[in-house]
Design an enzyme around this catalytic site. Structure first.
Site, PDB file in Angstrom:
ATOM      1  N   HIS A  52       0.780  -1.163  -0.039  1.00 48.91           N
ATOM      2  CA  HIS A  52       0.080  -0.005   0.079  1.00 48.91           C
ATOM      3  C   HIS A  52       1.000   1.368   0.092  1.00 48.91           C
ATOM      4  CE1 HIS A  52      -2.368   2.810   2.844  1.00 48.91           C
ATOM      5  NE2 HIS A  52      -2.904   2.879   1.659  1.00 48.91           N
ATOM      6  N   HIS A  96       1.790  11.792  -1.518  1.00 51.73           N
ATOM      7  CA  HIS A  96       0.953  11.085  -0.416  1.00 51.73           C
ATOM      8  C   HIS A  96      -0.065  12.245  -0.061  1.00 51.73           C
ATOM      9  CE1 HIS A  96      -0.063   7.895   3.031  1.00 51.73           C
ATOM     10  NE2 HIS A  96      -1.096   8.176   2.212  1.00 51.73           N
TER      11      HIS A  96
END
Ligand code: NAG
Ligand code: NAG
Ligand code: NAG
Ligand code: NAG
Length: 508
Positions: A52, A96
């Protein structure tokens, strides 16, 4: 036959011995994603560990998910790399949430690293999962894939949607060198760039960014028919920091563990029970890696079939991890040519084996009981005794009817047999005439919850209950230690992979 194949192997090895098919299929790859048996498996019938936010590597940053870079992740057995893309001055950048928070470099640099690894590992199929946050067009991606040299090894399916069962085999993908599979969460367009595959018409997902350890197996996102699609479990645990989800690294060892509340192993069991087949992708935070972590990687290999109705005969639950060849595949250090039969755990004595078994029962709060015992029928005998221990919650079907030893005893605790679908976990072992060694085939996957929840179904739990020590059978007692993943010790060889369970071959 064998020597013939061995002789021809460097040229073209056909896996099909019979007629018509053999003429069309020539297979060069003999090991696919680290396993010879994967070469004939379809892509949709293998379970891959996924990283992930694979590019979000680092320490002391709330926005990082991974401890090791993607080269290391791939070397550790990760075969799906998930990423989020963002628009940074027109370039596709891996950030992110936002590039101000975490900037993991450009997609092109990242893909270059993937290409380098794939070139060095020509017998591996790798998948990418792109979260197209800022809605770049497929052609924008195509430009970057071309620059990195990955367009030519990208797999482009025949049509935009492919059911799990319709994928080519890993062997075919490797032989044709179309072994990069790229999914995109939205914005894919089969007519413009066919190798960018729309995720949700092909794969369904469980809920993500969860902050409690339930990890159910409900369909959360899909744009297709979940009964035929591949599926992905989001097995990473978050905690809320100022109201925002951030990786909960404190309990990563539990989350990525094999058993117990919140473990990957447990979610897989939940999913197998619910769906009758294994997840295809397991997305985790933290690289599942034997050498860097004190806990076993969340790797799952072949499990014995669990009879969920209706079960077509070809729908075995085979959960595989892609152990990289360098780490061994469960074949390996023990030598002997005995490796393919599943008896891959070797103990130097019966006592060492019994110690390991007791520890295993204790740690997982499970119990194994004696099933079949027989000697070798071969001449000369190949082993002294073969004993199969089955989980106490095995199925009764096909077994001798149980005759109560003490007919007037009244049952005070619930039956531990699971109705209909019995637990397939088992420990089969062989002893020998000429040596002390004990060889074990361990099917470690239970079809029920293990750990404290299973306590009422063990003799220990039953005793406690009958003695009035445990107030409620459904609640584990407070003082029960949490289940520990199998720890490596130097006295007994650890299971090569904790979930490395396969069918145990019956040899005569
Ligand atoms: C990736 O990490 C490994 C160690 O885990 C290191 O040896 C290697 O140099 C790193 N690669 C890059 C490109 O940083
Ligand atoms: C999917 O999960 C999210 C996040 O927990 C939740 O808000 C949403 O209701 C779920 N959707 C479905 C269809 O289950
Ligand atoms: C998955 O692979 C196993 C092992 O080769 C095979 O027995 C099974 O039929 C396959 N299942 C599907 C749905 O292709
Ligand atoms: C996980 O790590 C914590 C902290 O290092 C430790 O206390 C705990 O026992 C570990 N749990 C397991 C299941 O390994």
């Amino acid at each position: 036959m064998l020597s013939y194949l061995t002789f021809l192997a460097p040229v073209a090895l056909s896996l099909f011995s019979s007629g018509a098919q053999a003429a069309h299929i020539t297979r060069r790859a003999t090991t696919c994603n680290g396993h010879p048996e994967f070469c004939s498996r379809t892509y949709g019938n293998v379970t891959y560990v996924g990283a992930h936010d694979s590019y979000a590597v680092g320490v002391n940053n709330l926005a990082v998910n991974q401890d090791y870079n993607i080269t290391q992740q791939l070397s550790d057995g990760v075969r799906m790399l998930q990423m989020q893309t963002h628009n940074l001055n027109g370039a596709i950048q891996l950030c992110h949430t936002s590039c101000a928070l975490f900037n993991g470099g450009s997609l092109q640099t990242y893909l270059g690293t993937v290409k380098t690894w794939m070139d060095a590992n020509p017998n591996d199929v790798v998948s990418l999962l792109i979260v197209n946050s800022d809605g770049f067009k497929p052609t924008d991606y195509d430009t970057v894939f071309k620059a990195a040299g990955l367009d030519t090894i990208s797999y482009a399916p025949q049509s935009a949607n492919i059911p799990a069962s319709q994928w080519p085999t890993l062997g075919d993908m490797i032989d044709s060198n179309k072994r990069l599979v790229t999914f995109m969460d939205h914005g894919a367009d089969f007519t413009s760039v066919p190798y960018l595959i729309d995720e949700f018409t092909n794969v369904w997902e469980t809920e993500f960014d969860v902050t409690d350890t339930t990890f159910d197996c409900n369909v959360n996102r899909t744009n297709g028919d979940p009964t035929t699609q591949m599926y992905l479990i989001n097995h990473f645990l978050d905690k809320l920091v100022l109201g925002q989800p951030a990786p909960n690294k404190d309990v990563a060892n539990v989350t990525n563990g094999v058993s117990g509340t919140g473990s990957l192993g447990q979610q897989v069991q939940t999913c197998v029970a619910a769906n009758g087949r294994n997840p295809n992708f397991m997305l985790v935070d933290g690289t599942p890696d034997f050498s860097h972590h004190p806990y076993p990687p969340p790797v799952v290999a072949t499990t014995a079939p669990i009879p969920v109705q209706p079960t077509p005969p070809d729908n075995q639950f085979q959960l595989h991890v892609d152990a990289p060849p360098s780490r061994g595949t469960g074949r390996g250090p023990y030598g002997s040519g005995d490796m393919d039969d599943g008896y891959t755990l070797v103990f130097e004595s019966q006592a060492a084996f019994e110690a390991w078994r007791e520890k295993e029962e204790e740690e997982n709060v499970v119990e194994f009981v004696k099933g079949d015992t027989h000697g070798s029928k071969a001449v000369p005998p190949r082993f002294k005794e073969h004993v199969k221990l089955v989980c106490a919650r095995h199925s009764r079907s096909g077994r001798k009817k149980y005759v109560k030893k003490f007919p007037d005893r009244v049952r005070k605790v619930p039956s531990r047999k699971l109705e209909g679908k019995g637990c397939p976990a088992s420990i089969s072992y062989k002893t020998y005439f000429d040596r002390q060694e004990v060889r074990v085939c361990y099917v470690s996957h239970h079809s029920h919850e293990i750990g404290p929840a299973n306590l009422p179904f063990t003799r220990r739990g039953a005793r406690a209950q009958v003695g009035g020590k445990t107030p409620s059978s459904s609640r584990p007692p407070e003082n029960m230690p949490p289940p520990q993943p199998i720890a490596s010790t130097s006295t007994a060889p650890p299971p090569p992979a904790p979930f490395e369970v396969r069918e145990c071959a019956q040899d005569p």
